[in-house]
Design a protein around this motif. Structure first.
Motif, short mmCIF file in Angstrom:
data_model
loop_
_atom_site.label_atom_id
_atom_site.label_comp_id
_atom_site.label_asym_id
_atom_site.label_seq_id
_atom_site.Cartn_x
_atom_site.Cartn_y
_atom_site.Cartn_z
N ASN A 1 0.80 -1.22 0.00
CA ASN A 1 0.00 0.00 0.00
C ASN A 1 0.84 1.28 0.00
O ASN A 1 0.38 2.33 0.40
N ASN A 2 2.06 1.16 -0.49
CA ASN A 2 2.91 2.34 -0.61
C ASN A 2 2.59 3.05 -1.93
O ASN A 2 3.05 2.64 -2.99
N ILE A 3 1.82 4.12 -1.85
CA ILE A 3 1.35 4.74 -3.10
C ILE A 3 2.46 5.52 -3.80
O ILE A 3 2.46 5.65 -5.02
N GLU A 4 3.39 6.01 -3.04
CA GLU A 4 4.52 6.73 -3.63
C GLU A 4 5.30 5.77 -4.56
O GLU A 4 5.62 6.10 -5.69
N GLU A 5 5.54 4.56 -4.05
CA GLU A 5 6.25 3.55 -4.82
C GLU A 5 5.41 3.10 -6.02
O GLU A 5 5.92 2.96 -7.14
N ALA A 6 4.11 2.91 -5.80
CA ALA A 6 3.22 2.49 -6.90
C ALA A 6 3.23 3.52 -8.03
O ALA A 6 3.28 3.15 -9.21
N ALA A 7 3.21 4.78 -7.66
CA ALA A 7 3.21 5.85 -8.67
C ALA A 7 4.50 5.80 -9.48
O ALA A 7 4.51 5.98 -10.70
#
Ligand code: FAD
Ligand code: FES
Ligand code: FES
Lengths: 152, 260
Positions: B217-223
């Motif tokens: 759930n790390n959105i920074e990494e997903a982006a």
């Protein structure tokens, strides 16, 4: 090919070529309020109402207007809303050369029917496709806001 | 200049398709708004306005939009205004002007797979299928990869599920094309969909990032992952480097909005 359009409440039969766009046909028929600016769908000066909805006449194939109702400013001559909009623009000095005025007036006319109590932001979004090269948008916005206030 | 030899307005889809195949140089037209900007010779323009493809309807859990429906009609439909918190209707409002949207059609927007399209990016992030007269129903992402040329876009079908949806874009002014756009959505089971478009190529799903978000759930990494799995190019609107730099920012903003 022959097409039939009701232009400003008069049924007309017109000979058009399949390559022609509505703008050129209307000007050929002497509806000179319909202006040609960019001819690419960007400036909004060619706006007319088709079945009551504002459209870019430069971007509608004439043949596809067969059977439809077209309204230009000439057709609104005696319409009180048209008079109120143009008076508001005059009062605010929003008509330097007037080239953009017919398209703008028709879109404001349509906006009045589409939006109830619009905010300034909503008005701007609705009118984003009506460019003006000389007056600038401040007097136009003042005029349109006044027109909406008086009429609502 | 566009040159059109003949014009035909069929009453049925069968008639339209038969002419499309039998006449060399025949083409379906929406309003001609986009077509006219190119230099082309068309032997027969087939106008679909009378075949009954002008509608927006809700059937079971699907929103169906007819291929000849002008964008403005879709935008004003109560079904679209109510779907996805009104956010899909807002994407329509980004597309040029009221006057253009009153004529430009869904079919003319999706079938040519325009690279700058805002709508394709948005629809890709929702679960959208398209229905072609000959090739049948398929997910939008499949259609975008296929090289189908002679066919008719009959309908688009958007799954009307409980998805949170966000559309992000960068442009020089409200009245301009997107330099880059991104759309993100998530359903209640945490299934994400992420699309990036106007790169300037046609929108694509960021599959790696979507898979990553299944487990993390790390959105920074997903982006970052989403931005990295795309290719970018330079055109008059912006450079490849600029697009590469803003891509993760747009995806992150989208993810933040749907997670809220
Ligand atoms: C000035 C301008 C600005 C624009 N700005 C934006 C923008 O900011 N964002 C954005 O997303 N889009 C934008 N667009 C694109 C617009 O939304 C439409 O995609 C475009 O105008 C197509 O409209 P049309 O229906 O008239 O198609 P047409 O020009 O008539 O046709 C386009 C193509 O689609 C094919 N086609 C049409 N209908 C069908 C069908 N049912 N089945 C199969 N093929 C079909 C035609 O054969 C043709 O090749 C812009 C377009 C213009 C002209
Ligand atoms: S002449 Fe039609 S939009 Fe400019
Ligand atoms: S008044 Fe001259 S273009 Fe608007």
């Amino acid at each position: 090919m022959k097409i039939k359009m009701t232009i400003n409440n008069v049924l007309k039969e017109v000979e058009v070529s399949p390559s022609e766009f509505l703008l050129d046909v209307l000007r050929r028929l002497d509806y000179m309020s319909v202006k040609k600016g960019c001819d690419t769908g960007t400036c909004g000066v060619c706006t007319v109402l088709m079945d009551g909805k504002p459209v870019l006449s430069c971007s509608v194939l004439a043949a596809s207007a067969d059977g439809h109702k077209i309204t230009t400013i000439e057709g609104l001559r005696d319409d009180p809303e048209f008079k109120a909009i143009s008076q508001a623009l005059l009062d605010e000095g929003a008509d330097q050369c007037g080239f953009c005025s017919p398209g703008l007036i028709l879109n404001v006319y349509a906006m009045k029917r589409d939006l109830k109590n619009p905010t300034e932001e909503e008005m701007k979004k609705y009118l984003v496709g009506n460019l003006c090269r000389c007056t600038g948008y401040m007097p136009q916005m003042r005029a349109i806001k006044k027109y909406f206030e008086v009429r609502s | 200049m566009i040159e059109i030899k003949d014009y035909f307005r069929p009453k049925t889809l069968e008639e339209a398709y038969e002419k499309l195949l039998s006449v060399e140089g025949a083409e379906i037209i929406g309003s001609g708004a986009f077509m006219r900007l190119s230099s082309r010779k068309i032997n027969l323009a087939i106008d679909l306005q009378d075949v009954g493809l002008n509608y927006v309807k809700l059937e079971n859990d699907e929103i169906k939009i007819g291929g000849a429906t002008p964008l403005g009609y879709v935008e004003r439909s109560e079904i679209i205004k109510n779907a996805f918190n009104g956010k899909l209707s807002e994407v329509f409002q980004l597309i040029w002007s009221v006057q253009l949207r009153n004529v430009a059609t869904i079919g003319g927007t999706i079938f040519p797979r325009l690279g700058f399209s805002d709508l394709i990016t948005a629809l890709l992030a929702l679960n959208t299928d398209i229905v072609l007269f000959n090739n049948g129903r398929m997910p939008l992402e499949v259609f975008l990869e296929e090289r189908i040329r002679k066919d008719i876009l009959v309908e688009i079908i958007i799954k009307n599920e409980n998805r949170k949806f966000s559309f992000q874009n960068i442009r020089n002014s409200f009245y301009d094309f997107s330099i880059l756009n991104a759309a993100v959505s998530v359903d209640k089971d945490n299934n994400y969909r992420i699309a990036i478009g106007a790169r300037p190529a046609v929108a694509k799903l960021a599959i790696n990032a979507m898979n990553y978000l299944k487990e993390n759930n790390n959105i920074e990494e997903a982006a970052k992952i989403a931005a990295q799995e795309m290719d970018y190019g330079t055109n008059i609107k912006g450079s490849k480097e600029y697009r590469e730099m803003i891509a993760p920012v747009l995806v992150k903003r989208g993810l933040e909005e749907v997670i809220k």
